[in-house]
Design a protein around this motif. Structure first.
Motif, mmCIF file in Angstrom:
data_model
loop_
_atom_site.group_PDB
_atom_site.id
_atom_site.type_symbol
_atom_site.label_atom_id
_atom_site.label_comp_id
_atom_site.label_asym_id
_atom_site.label_seq_id
_atom_site.Cartn_x
_atom_site.Cartn_y
_atom_site.Cartn_z
ATOM 1 N N UNK A 58 0.758 -8.903 6.187
ATOM 2 C CA UNK A 58 -0.307 -9.840 5.815
ATOM 3 C C UNK A 58 -1.255 -9.190 4.813
ATOM 4 N N UNK A 59 -0.713 -8.486 3.873
ATOM 5 C CA UNK A 59 -1.481 -7.773 2.851
ATOM 6 C C UNK A 59 -0.720 -7.892 1.539
ATOM 7 N N UNK A 60 -1.359 -7.452 0.461
ATOM 8 C CA UNK A 60 -0.665 -7.454 -0.831
ATOM 9 C C UNK A 60 0.605 -6.620 -0.708
ATOM 10 N N UNK A 61 1.661 -7.065 -1.368
ATOM 11 C CA UNK A 61 2.940 -6.387 -1.254
ATOM 12 C C UNK A 61 3.796 -6.661 -2.488
ATOM 13 N N UNK A 75 0.845 -1.200 0.000
ATOM 14 C CA UNK A 75 0.000 0.000 0.000
ATOM 15 C C UNK A 75 0.866 1.231 0.000
ATOM 16 N N UNK A 76 0.659 2.113 0.983
ATOM 17 C CA UNK A 76 1.456 3.333 1.081
ATOM 18 C C UNK A 76 2.665 3.162 2.006
ATOM 19 N N UNK A 77 2.835 1.976 2.563
ATOM 20 C CA UNK A 77 3.955 1.714 3.476
ATOM 21 C C UNK A 77 5.144 1.144 2.724
#
Length: 108
Positions: A89-92, A73-75
Motif C-alpha cells: 500500500x505504498x509507492x512501488x 522503497x528498499x523492499x
C-alpha cells in the motif's frame, strides 16, 4: 459467463510488448473504471519496468510466465510463474527480469 485463457492473452501481450517502443503491453480482461474490480494482463519485455506509482487500491500480481521484481522503497520481492504477490500500500514499481506476463488485479 465469459471465459478467457490467461496463457493465450499473456502470450499475445508478450508479442505486442516485444514490438512496442515502450517494451510493454496490456489488456484489461475484466472490469474497468465503472467497476470496483479490474483485472489486466500486462506483458513486459526483459529489462523494462512500470515506473514507480501509487497504489490504486487492494492489488495483487499473479505471474503467468517469466520473472519480475516488485519494488517498494528498499523492499524487493521476486516473482516467477505461479507466484502471487500482494502489492504494498505504498509507492512501488515493477521490473521485468526476463520477458514476463502477469495478471494485475485491483479492487478499489
Amino acid at each position: 459467463m465469459d471465459k478467457k485463457s490467461l496463457t493465450a492473452v499473456a502470450r499475445q501481450q508478450l508479442k505486442l510488448a516485444a514490438t512496442a517502443t515502450s517494451g510493454r503491453s496490456s489488456q484489461t480482461i475484466y472490469g474497468g473504471h465503472a467497476h470496483a474490480l479490474r483485472q489486466t494482463v500486462v506483458g513486459l519485455s526483459a529489462g523494462q519496468s512500470l515506473a514507480e506509482h501509487d497504489n490504486a487500491g487492494d492489488a495483487t500480481l499473479l505471474v503467468i510466465s517469466g520473472t519480475l521484481t516488485l519494488i517498494s522503497g528498499t523492499n524487493e520481492w521476486k516473482g516467477s510463474a505461479g507466484d502471487l504477490l500482494v502489492v504494498p500500500k505504498a509507492r512501488h514499481s515493477v521490473k521485468a527480469v526476463d520477458d514476463v506476463a502477469f495478471l494485475l488485479t485491483v479492487a478499489k
